[in-house]
Design a protein around this motif. Sequence first.
Motif, mmCIF file in Angstrom:
data_model
loop_
_atom_site.group_PDB
_atom_site.id
_atom_site.type_symbol
_atom_site.label_atom_id
_atom_site.label_comp_id
_atom_site.label_asym_id
_atom_site.label_seq_id
_atom_site.Cartn_x
_atom_site.Cartn_y
_atom_site.Cartn_z
ATOM 1 N N ALA A 1 34.670 48.000 21.413
ATOM 2 C CA ALA A 1 36.098 47.695 21.372
ATOM 3 C C ALA A 1 36.769 48.192 22.647
ATOM 4 O O ALA A 1 37.696 47.557 23.168
ATOM 5 C CB ALA A 1 36.736 48.335 20.143
ATOM 6 N N LEU B 1 35.332 48.181 25.523
ATOM 7 C CA LEU B 1 35.032 47.150 26.526
ATOM 8 C C LEU B 1 35.986 45.971 26.385
ATOM 9 O O LEU B 1 36.420 45.384 27.384
ATOM 10 C CB LEU B 1 33.598 46.658 26.360
ATOM 11 C CG LEU B 1 32.498 47.475 27.011
ATOM 12 C CD1 LEU B 1 31.172 46.755 26.850
ATOM 13 C CD2 LEU B 1 32.782 47.649 28.493
ATOM 14 N N VAL B 2 36.299 45.603 25.136
ATOM 15 C CA VAL B 2 37.226 44.487 24.923
ATOM 16 C C VAL B 2 38.573 44.802 25.569
ATOM 17 O O VAL B 2 39.177 43.960 26.240
ATOM 18 C CB VAL B 2 37.391 44.205 23.412
ATOM 19 C CG1 VAL B 2 38.468 43.166 23.192
ATOM 20 C CG2 VAL B 2 36.100 43.734 22.815
ATOM 21 N N LEU C 1 39.030 46.780 28.073
ATOM 22 C CA LEU C 1 38.852 46.708 29.524
ATOM 23 C C LEU C 1 38.966 45.265 29.998
ATOM 24 O O LEU C 1 39.616 44.974 31.007
ATOM 25 C CB LEU C 1 37.487 47.287 29.911
ATOM 26 C CG LEU C 1 37.135 47.180 31.380
ATOM 27 C CD1 LEU C 1 38.013 48.098 32.199
ATOM 28 C CD2 LEU C 1 35.673 47.505 31.635
ATOM 29 N N VAL C 2 38.346 44.348 29.236
ATOM 30 C CA VAL C 2 38.434 42.938 29.609
ATOM 31 C C VAL C 2 39.882 42.471 29.580
ATOM 32 O O VAL C 2 40.326 41.729 30.462
ATOM 33 C CB VAL C 2 37.562 42.075 28.676
ATOM 34 C CG1 VAL C 2 37.837 40.607 28.887
ATOM 35 C CG2 VAL C 2 36.111 42.363 28.911
ATOM 36 N N ALA C 3 40.620 42.923 28.557
ATOM 37 C CA ALA C 3 42.026 42.516 28.472
ATOM 38 C C ALA C 3 42.790 42.980 29.706
ATOM 39 O O ALA C 3 43.606 42.244 30.267
ATOM 40 C CB ALA C 3 42.654 43.106 27.206
ATOM 41 N N ILE D 1 41.493 43.698 32.768
ATOM 42 C CA ILE D 1 41.061 42.923 33.938
ATOM 43 C C ILE D 1 41.696 41.538 33.891
ATOM 44 O O ILE D 1 42.188 41.024 34.903
ATOM 45 C CB ILE D 1 39.525 42.792 33.971
ATOM 46 C CG1 ILE D 1 38.866 44.163 34.048
ATOM 47 C CG2 ILE D 1 39.074 41.946 35.150
ATOM 48 C CD1 ILE D 1 37.367 44.095 33.952
ATOM 49 N N GLY D 2 41.694 40.946 32.688
ATOM 50 C CA GLY D 2 42.238 39.604 32.560
ATOM 51 C C GLY D 2 43.705 39.549 32.930
ATOM 52 O O GLY D 2 44.138 38.642 33.655
ATOM 53 N N ILE E 1 45.278 41.447 34.930
ATOM 54 C CA ILE E 1 45.438 41.602 36.380
ATOM 55 C C ILE E 1 45.015 40.326 37.098
ATOM 56 O O ILE E 1 45.714 39.831 37.993
ATOM 57 C CB ILE E 1 44.621 42.813 36.867
ATOM 58 C CG1 ILE E 1 45.228 44.088 36.288
ATOM 59 C CG2 ILE E 1 44.597 42.872 38.375
ATOM 60 C CD1 ILE E 1 44.447 45.318 36.575
ATOM 61 N N VAL E 2 43.874 39.771 36.697
ATOM 62 C CA VAL E 2 43.372 38.573 37.368
ATOM 63 C C VAL E 2 44.383 37.437 37.273
ATOM 64 O O VAL E 2 44.627 36.715 38.232
ATOM 65 C CB VAL E 2 42.031 38.137 36.738
ATOM 66 C CG1 VAL E 2 41.682 36.725 37.142
ATOM 67 C CG2 VAL E 2 40.935 39.074 37.144
ATOM 68 N N LEU E 3 44.973 37.281 36.082
ATOM 69 C CA LEU E 3 45.809 36.109 35.868
ATOM 70 C C LEU E 3 47.217 36.276 36.404
ATOM 71 O O LEU E 3 47.918 35.292 36.618
ATOM 72 C CB LEU E 3 45.868 35.774 34.374
ATOM 73 C CG LEU E 3 44.540 35.322 33.782
ATOM 74 C CD1 LEU E 3 44.700 35.003 32.318
ATOM 75 C CD2 LEU E 3 44.003 34.102 34.511
ATOM 76 N N LEU F 1 48.386 39.174 38.792
ATOM 77 C CA LEU F 1 48.683 39.928 40.016
ATOM 78 C C LEU F 1 48.656 38.998 41.222
ATOM 79 O O LEU F 1 47.680 38.293 41.456
ATOM 80 C CB LEU F 1 47.663 41.054 40.200
ATOM 81 C CG LEU F 1 47.903 41.895 41.440
ATOM 82 C CD1 LEU F 1 49.155 42.732 41.292
ATOM 83 C CD2 LEU F 1 46.720 42.789 41.729
ATOM 84 N N ARG F 2 49.715 39.004 41.971
ATOM 85 C CA ARG F 2 49.765 38.197 43.174
ATOM 86 C C ARG F 2 50.010 39.090 44.363
ATOM 87 O O ARG F 2 50.887 39.947 44.336
ATOM 88 C CB ARG F 2 50.885 37.169 43.092
ATOM 89 C CG ARG F 2 50.457 35.953 42.374
ATOM 90 C CD ARG F 2 51.629 35.120 41.975
ATOM 91 N NE ARG F 2 51.288 34.370 40.781
ATOM 92 C CZ ARG F 2 50.553 33.278 40.778
ATOM 93 N NH1 ARG F 2 50.115 32.788 41.902
ATOM 94 N NH2 ARG F 2 50.260 32.658 39.669
#
Lengths: 483, 201
Positions: B151, B153-154, B156-158, B160-161, B163-165, B167-168
């Motif tokens: 959980a 890790l989940v 952590l993915v949230a 990262i996601g 930030i990826v989607l 952060l500009r």
Amino acid sequence: MPSFPLPPLSPALPEIFLAAASMALLLFGVFRGERAAREASWLAALALVVAVVLVLGGGGPRQLALYGMFVTDAFAVFMKVLVLLGGIFAIVMSIRWNEQARIARFEFPVLVLLATTGMMMMVSAADLISLYIGLELQSLSLYVLAGFKRDTVRSAEAGLKYFVLGALASGMMLYGCSMVYGFAGATDFATLAATLSGGETLAIGPLVGIVFVVVGLAFKVSAVPFHMWTPDVYEGAPTPVTAFFSVAPKVAAIALFLRVMIEPFGGYVADWRQVIWLISVASMVLGSVAAINQSNFKRLMAYSSIGHIGYALIGLAAGSKEGVESVLIYMAIYVFMNVGTFAVILLMRRNGEDVEAIDDLQGLAQTHPALALSLAIFMFAMAGIPPLSGFFGKLYVFMAAINAELYVLAVIGVVTSVVGAYYYIRIVKLMYFDAPKPAFDRPFGAEMSAVLAVTAVVTLFFFIAPSVVVDSAAAAAASLFPG
Amino acid sequence: MIVQALAFYAFSAVAIASAVMVISSRNPVHSVFYLILAFFNAAGLFVLLGAEFLAMILVVVYVGAVAVLFLFVVMMLDVNFVELRQGFLQYLPIGATVGAILLVELVFIFSAWAFGGGTLAAPAPDPTEIANTHALGNLLYTRYVFAFQAAGLVLLVAMIGAIVLTLRQRVGVRRQKIARQVSRARAEAVEVVKVPTGQGV
């Protein structure tokens, strides 16, 4: 104060390694900044290769670990290797494409690694809780990957659509799990199997629970009638992500499907067979009929994958050891055919722009003979033309259905595969008999050529040594059926 | 016993009163503050039940995170709450129906409780033996360690996601560079110019 011994962790070593590797890679990427995408991708591929070695080294007899939440057996090893292969191919194929599409960021391989970790947890789940957590880890990473090309509306749409519908499916599945837990009083598969095996037929409560679990899993494998997201997501997501989607998550979800249906609910094949039967038939029919009218190659592959899942589910409907074995063989063959086809799609770019229409393949045999030849191999294999690998996949599945006396299912399968052959072979016709269009951009890159060569050779020469796959699939299937 | 009863009535009365204020106060910021008050009183009720871990979680998660998020939304978004309230009377019948159904359900639950007889006693561990935070920790880090870590890790993915989607890297933004500010020498900051008399610089 009670003390607890540290549980043995070695069965979960590949997962632990991958999780640690993805975090290390995340740190590496953050410190190196945006330029690290290429190194991060190769390192991630390396980590997946190491994980393959660890998985193969950790094979052996079935063992439960981590307080009964995690299981490794021959079945898990087989499926994990397939998942990892899918991940390796996807990462290697993504490197150039991402750079050309200006989305080369180090988070991409990190997310692929984390998704792969989730898939391996799904494959090894021995408890409803670990099943759900693994599934969520996988799904959440995939939602982000689908929307990775965030500046295009289509990619964002794909991510959002996948997220909303996926959350719905997760909710349904959780509801099913809670029903099963409520009636059986346990979440681990061993206890569930022992508790539920009381009567002749399943009580209505657990049956409703199983149906909801099936709904959730059917969504993840994109089987009809839970396939609606597939064409849009396949089309909108960046192409390397679509390649990944069409392979690794499918294998993991099918593995989970097999394990859940056979291990805890295996005593009630007669009860759930009708559900799987219906899903399988609907997927095969839709996959073959709806694909005929498609003009976009990625959409076509979406419908094609729906159809393939229908064929794989035939083996599950059989519910026998032979059926499971046939599903495993089918998925192994499917991974190579599909990765190869997507390698071709990734190379379809003209004047720096991606082209995805099927008509863009016209006359490919004259402009790129090798590319056309390999795509022809994959298309013939998908259509199930002997002696290519796809034929054997279908053969084993249909044989399992006939031995389980599911004659109608087998006949429908054969008929739909004839219908489906039309659109596969139409692509071959476009490439070989139509006037050529301008050539695609070169160079293709060494790694893409390598992926194409490997997948084409495996697909073409599968019939020479099928025993490699068939024997390990048989051992894997046997490990699901104790005694 | 009497102290417990008094505390129970005090907490519940304040909780209900603040819940009413949440929906009836005119200023949305006040609503959020009343909501926080309601959370605190619910936490007090949990403590009375012997579930101190739930009480802490309620304060940390709901007051610390969710309510603050609400405050941010209320303060940062320009939502016209007067306009939102315009259709209030229009939806009153629907709201009243839902409320009536809930009331009937409550009556059913209580009557089943009172007359059913065969209710299960909640398995209450002896609180002197082990605190429930301790008990939960014992379970989470042993029996459920796999799910617990996964959980994580989940989450952590949230992260990262997100930030990826979103952060500009914006170009042309002037950021404060403290190291440069500190290491700035007098020579590069001030220019001493000798101004001859009668002429300009």
